[in-house]
Motif scaffolding. Structure first.
Motif, PDB file in Angstrom:
ATOM      1  N   PRO A  31       0.805  -1.231   0.000  1.00 35.23           N
ATOM      2  CA  PRO A  31       0.000   0.000   0.000  1.00 35.23           C
ATOM      3  C   PRO A  31       0.837   1.281   0.000  1.00 35.23           C
ATOM      4  O   PRO A  31       0.403   2.304  -0.513  1.00 35.23           O
ATOM      5  CB  PRO A  31      -0.826  -0.105   1.278  1.00 35.23           C
ATOM      6  CG  PRO A  31      -0.820  -1.545   1.643  1.00 35.23           C
ATOM      7  CD  PRO A  31       0.469  -2.108   1.115  1.00 35.23           C
ATOM      8  N   ALA A  32       2.048   1.237   0.552  1.00 38.96           N
ATOM      9  CA  ALA A  32       2.890   2.432   0.609  1.00 38.96           C
ATOM     10  C   ALA A  32       3.507   2.771  -0.748  1.00 38.96           C
ATOM     11  O   ALA A  32       4.057   3.852  -0.916  1.00 38.96           O
ATOM     12  CB  ALA A  32       4.004   2.230   1.639  1.00 38.96           C
ATOM     13  N   ARG A  33       3.388   1.866  -1.734  1.00 37.51           N
ATOM     14  CA  ARG A  33       4.024   2.084  -3.027  1.00 37.51           C
ATOM     15  C   ARG A  33       3.026   2.319  -4.150  1.00 37.51           C
ATOM     16  O   ARG A  33       3.393   2.360  -5.311  1.00 37.51           O
ATOM     17  CB  ARG A  33       4.912   0.892  -3.366  1.00 37.51           C
ATOM     18  CG  ARG A  33       6.068   0.763  -2.368  1.00 37.51           C
ATOM     19  CD  ARG A  33       6.921  -0.439  -2.638  1.00 37.51           C
ATOM     20  NE  ARG A  33       7.629  -0.317  -3.902  1.00 37.51           N
ATOM     21  CZ  ARG A  33       8.279  -1.316  -4.465  1.00 37.51           C
ATOM     22  NH1 ARG A  33       8.301  -2.499  -3.907  1.00 37.51           N
ATOM     23  NH2 ARG A  33       8.899  -1.135  -5.607  1.00 37.51           N
ATOM     24  N   ARG A  34       1.745   2.445  -3.855  1.00 38.42           N
ATOM     25  CA  ARG A  34       0.746   2.687  -4.902  1.00 38.42           C
ATOM     26  C   ARG A  34      -0.133   3.871  -4.512  1.00 38.42           C
ATOM     27  O   ARG A  34       0.023   4.449  -3.439  1.00 38.42           O
ATOM     28  CB  ARG A  34      -0.061   1.424  -5.173  1.00 38.42           C
ATOM     29  CG  ARG A  34      -0.794   0.885  -3.998  1.00 38.42           C
ATOM     30  CD  ARG A  34      -1.612  -0.360  -4.390  1.00 38.42           C
ATOM     31  NE  ARG A  34      -2.528  -0.673  -3.331  1.00 38.42           N
ATOM     32  CZ  ARG A  34      -2.375  -1.676  -2.479  1.00 38.42           C
ATOM     33  NH1 ARG A  34      -1.363  -2.493  -2.586  1.00 38.42           N
ATOM     34  NH2 ARG A  34      -3.259  -1.854  -1.519  1.00 38.42           N
ATOM     35  N   VAL A  35      -1.071   4.230  -5.361  1.00 37.55           N
ATOM     36  CA  VAL A  35      -1.956   5.366  -5.119  1.00 37.55           C
ATOM     37  C   VAL A  35      -2.760   5.112  -3.838  1.00 37.55           C
ATOM     38  O   VAL A  35      -3.313   4.016  -3.666  1.00 37.55           O
ATOM     39  CB  VAL A  35      -2.913   5.585  -6.313  1.00 37.55           C
ATOM     40  CG1 VAL A  35      -3.913   6.683  -6.018  1.00 37.55           C
ATOM     41  CG2 VAL A  35      -2.129   5.882  -7.578  1.00 37.55           C
ATOM     42  N   PRO A  36      -2.816   6.103  -2.930  1.00 38.01           N
ATOM     43  CA  PRO A  36      -3.572   5.911  -1.685  1.00 38.01           C
ATOM     44  C   PRO A  36      -5.019   5.498  -1.959  1.00 38.01           C
ATOM     45  O   PRO A  36      -5.674   6.040  -2.840  1.00 38.01           O
ATOM     46  CB  PRO A  36      -3.527   7.290  -1.020  1.00 38.01           C
ATOM     47  CG  PRO A  36      -2.318   7.941  -1.581  1.00 38.01           C
ATOM     48  CD  PRO A  36      -2.204   7.421  -2.994  1.00 38.01           C
ATOM     49  N   GLY A  37      -5.478   4.509  -1.204  1.00 41.75           N
ATOM     50  CA  GLY A  37      -6.854   4.043  -1.334  1.00 41.75           C
ATOM     51  C   GLY A  37      -7.064   3.042  -2.463  1.00 41.75           C
ATOM     52  O   GLY A  37      -8.166   2.532  -2.631  1.00 41.75           O
ATOM     53  N   SER A  38      -6.034   2.764  -3.242  1.00 36.91           N
ATOM     54  CA  SER A  38      -6.194   1.803  -4.330  1.00 36.91           C
ATOM     55  C   SER A  38      -5.878   0.397  -3.840  1.00 36.91           C
ATOM     56  O   SER A  38      -5.215   0.216  -2.824  1.00 36.91           O
ATOM     57  CB  SER A  38      -5.301   2.172  -5.516  1.00 36.91           C
ATOM     58  OG  SER A  38      -3.935   2.056  -5.171  1.00 36.91           O
ATOM     59  N   ARG A  39      -6.394  -0.582  -4.568  1.00 37.18           N
ATOM     60  CA  ARG A  39      -6.173  -1.993  -4.252  1.00 37.18           C
ATOM     61  C   ARG A  39      -5.458  -2.657  -5.424  1.00 37.18           C
ATOM     62  O   ARG A  39      -5.562  -2.173  -6.555  1.00 37.18           O
ATOM     63  CB  ARG A  39      -7.509  -2.688  -4.027  1.00 37.18           C
ATOM     64  CG  ARG A  39      -8.340  -2.058  -2.911  1.00 37.18           C
ATOM     65  CD  ARG A  39      -9.756  -2.578  -2.945  1.00 37.18           C
ATOM     66  NE  ARG A  39     -10.298  -2.298  -4.283  1.00 37.18           N
ATOM     67  CZ  ARG A  39     -11.299  -2.942  -4.842  1.00 37.18           C
ATOM     68  NH1 ARG A  39     -11.917  -3.904  -4.213  1.00 37.18           N
ATOM     69  NH2 ARG A  39     -11.724  -2.633  -6.050  1.00 37.18           N
ATOM     70  N   PRO A  40      -4.776  -3.757  -5.214  1.00 36.09           N
ATOM     71  CA  PRO A  40      -4.107  -4.444  -6.328  1.00 36.09           C
ATOM     72  C   PRO A  40      -5.053  -4.749  -7.485  1.00 36.09           C
ATOM     73  O   PRO A  40      -4.686  -4.603  -8.644  1.00 36.09           O
ATOM     74  CB  PRO A  40      -3.570  -5.728  -5.695  1.00 36.09           C
ATOM     75  CG  PRO A  40      -3.368  -5.378  -4.260  1.00 36.09           C
ATOM     76  CD  PRO A  40      -4.487  -4.414  -3.937  1.00 36.09           C
ATOM     77  N   LEU A  41      -6.273  -5.143  -7.174  1.00 36.94           N
ATOM     78  CA  LEU A  41      -7.220  -5.469  -8.247  1.00 36.94           C
ATOM     79  C   LEU A  41      -7.537  -4.264  -9.122  1.00 36.94           C
ATOM     80  O   LEU A  41      -7.874  -4.418 -10.294  1.00 36.94           O
ATOM     81  CB  LEU A  41      -8.508  -6.053  -7.666  1.00 36.94           C
ATOM     82  CG  LEU A  41      -8.374  -7.465  -7.075  1.00 36.94           C
ATOM     83  CD1 LEU A  41      -9.699  -7.914  -6.475  1.00 36.94           C
ATOM     84  CD2 LEU A  41      -7.894  -8.447  -8.119  1.00 36.94           C
ATOM     85  N   ASP A  42      -7.423  -3.064  -8.563  1.00 38.39           N
ATOM     86  CA  ASP A  42      -7.653  -1.860  -9.368  1.00 38.39           C
ATOM     87  C   ASP A  42      -6.662  -1.783 -10.526  1.00 38.39           C
ATOM     88  O   ASP A  42      -6.984  -1.305 -11.601  1.00 38.39           O
ATOM     89  CB  ASP A  42      -7.531  -0.599  -8.506  1.00 38.39           C
ATOM     90  CG  ASP A  42      -8.563  -0.537  -7.402  1.00 38.39           C
ATOM     91  OD1 ASP A  42      -9.652  -1.120  -7.568  1.00 38.39           O
ATOM     92  OD2 ASP A  42      -8.263   0.093  -6.369  1.00 38.39           O
ATOM     93  N   TYR A  43      -5.460  -2.237 -10.310  1.00 36.98           N
ATOM     94  CA  TYR A  43      -4.411  -2.203 -11.333  1.00 36.98           C
ATOM     95  C   TYR A  43      -4.480  -3.422 -12.241  1.00 36.98           C
ATOM     96  O   TYR A  43      -4.272  -3.334 -13.443  1.00 36.98           O
ATOM     97  CB  TYR A  43      -3.026  -2.131 -10.678  1.00 36.98           C
ATOM     98  CG  TYR A  43      -2.824  -0.893  -9.845  1.00 36.98           C
ATOM     99  CD1 TYR A  43      -2.286   0.251 -10.405  1.00 36.98           C
ATOM    100  CD2 TYR A  43      -3.181  -0.868  -8.504  1.00 36.98           C
ATOM    101  CE1 TYR A  43      -2.094   1.394  -9.648  1.00 36.98           C
ATOM    102  CE2 TYR A  43      -3.000   0.266  -7.739  1.00 36.98           C
ATOM    103  CZ  TYR A  43      -2.453   1.395  -8.310  1.00 36.98           C
ATOM    104  OH  TYR A  43      -2.272   2.525  -7.561  1.00 36.98           O
ATOM    105  N   LEU A  44      -4.747  -4.563 -11.644  1.00 33.93           N
ATOM    106  CA  LEU A  44      -4.764  -5.797 -12.415  1.00 33.93           C
ATOM    107  C   LEU A  44      -5.910  -5.837 -13.417  1.00 33.93           C
ATOM    108  O   LEU A  44      -5.856  -6.569 -14.397  1.00 33.93           O
ATOM    109  CB  LEU A  44      -4.811  -6.999 -11.474  1.00 33.93           C
ATOM    110  CG  LEU A  44      -3.579  -7.151 -10.564  1.00 33.93           C
ATOM    111  CD1 LEU A  44      -3.759  -8.322  -9.611  1.00 33.93           C
ATOM    112  CD2 LEU A  44      -2.317  -7.298 -11.380  1.00 33.93           C
ATOM    113  N   ALA A  45      -6.933  -5.035 -13.186  1.00 34.61           N
ATOM    114  CA  ALA A  45      -8.043  -4.976 -14.132  1.00 34.61           C
ATOM    115  C   ALA A  45      -7.571  -4.558 -15.524  1.00 34.61           C
ATOM    116  O   ALA A  45      -8.183  -4.919 -16.527  1.00 34.61           O
ATOM    117  CB  ALA A  45      -9.114  -4.003 -13.626  1.00 34.61           C
ATOM    118  N   ALA A  46      -6.461  -3.838 -15.596  1.00 35.62           N
ATOM    119  CA  ALA A  46      -5.931  -3.398 -16.891  1.00 35.62           C
ATOM    120  C   ALA A  46      -5.509  -4.582 -17.753  1.00 35.62           C
ATOM    121  O   ALA A  46      -5.389  -4.448 -18.979  1.00 35.62           O
ATOM    122  CB  ALA A  46      -4.755  -2.454 -16.680  1.00 35.62           C
TER     123      ALA A  46
END
Length: 146
Positions: free
Chosen positions: A113-128
């Protein structure tokens, strides 16, 4: 190979500029057109009045070691102007609420969590990844609905 006419390249973004360079190297006469007052398309610098700063846009094109872009830079004499940043870090500031964070991609960054956009989850990125299965008839919005 030398042509008798002029090749007209519409659009002076990176793709148009790269095509024009290749055509000239092949001995073609080229006319390059763009609706904007400067070349570069979305890969350019501009002044942001809200921030009061010069913004360099388009550096995301180099993040993955874009070989076509690096070849273009080499062909046009710009390769020496590129500077590699290691490790890759991208500071952000949300002007609405003052929140600041720094993206630090690499390795298993999506799960930290400290290395991605605050409040985002891994699935938010993997959806791409849905874009990898897109056909030519799909738009980005088809694969990643808002």
């Amino acid at each position: 190979m030398s042509g008798t006419g002029t090749v007209h390249v519409i659009g002076a973004g990176l793709a148009g500029l790269a095509a024009a360079v290749r055509l000239v190297e092949a001995g073609q006469r080229v006319a390059l057109y763009d609706q904007a007052p400067q070349a570069g398309g979305r890969c350019r610098s501009f002044h942001d009045a809200t921030l009061g700063r010069l913004i360099d846009n388009g550096n995301h094109m180099v993040l993955s070691g874009n070989r076509a872009l690096l070849d273009y830079a080499r062909r046009t004499g710009g390769a020496d102007a590129l500077e590699e940043l290691r490790p890759a870090v991208f500071p952000f500031l949300d002007l609405r609420d003052g929140a600041a964070w720094t993206l630090r991609p690499g390795g298993l960054w999506l799960f930290d969590p400290a290395r991605r956009v605050p409040g985002s989850r891994p699935l938010d990125y993997l959806a791409a990844l849905r874009c990898l299965t897109a056909s030519r008839k799909h738009s980005v919005a088809d694969r990643l609905p808002p």
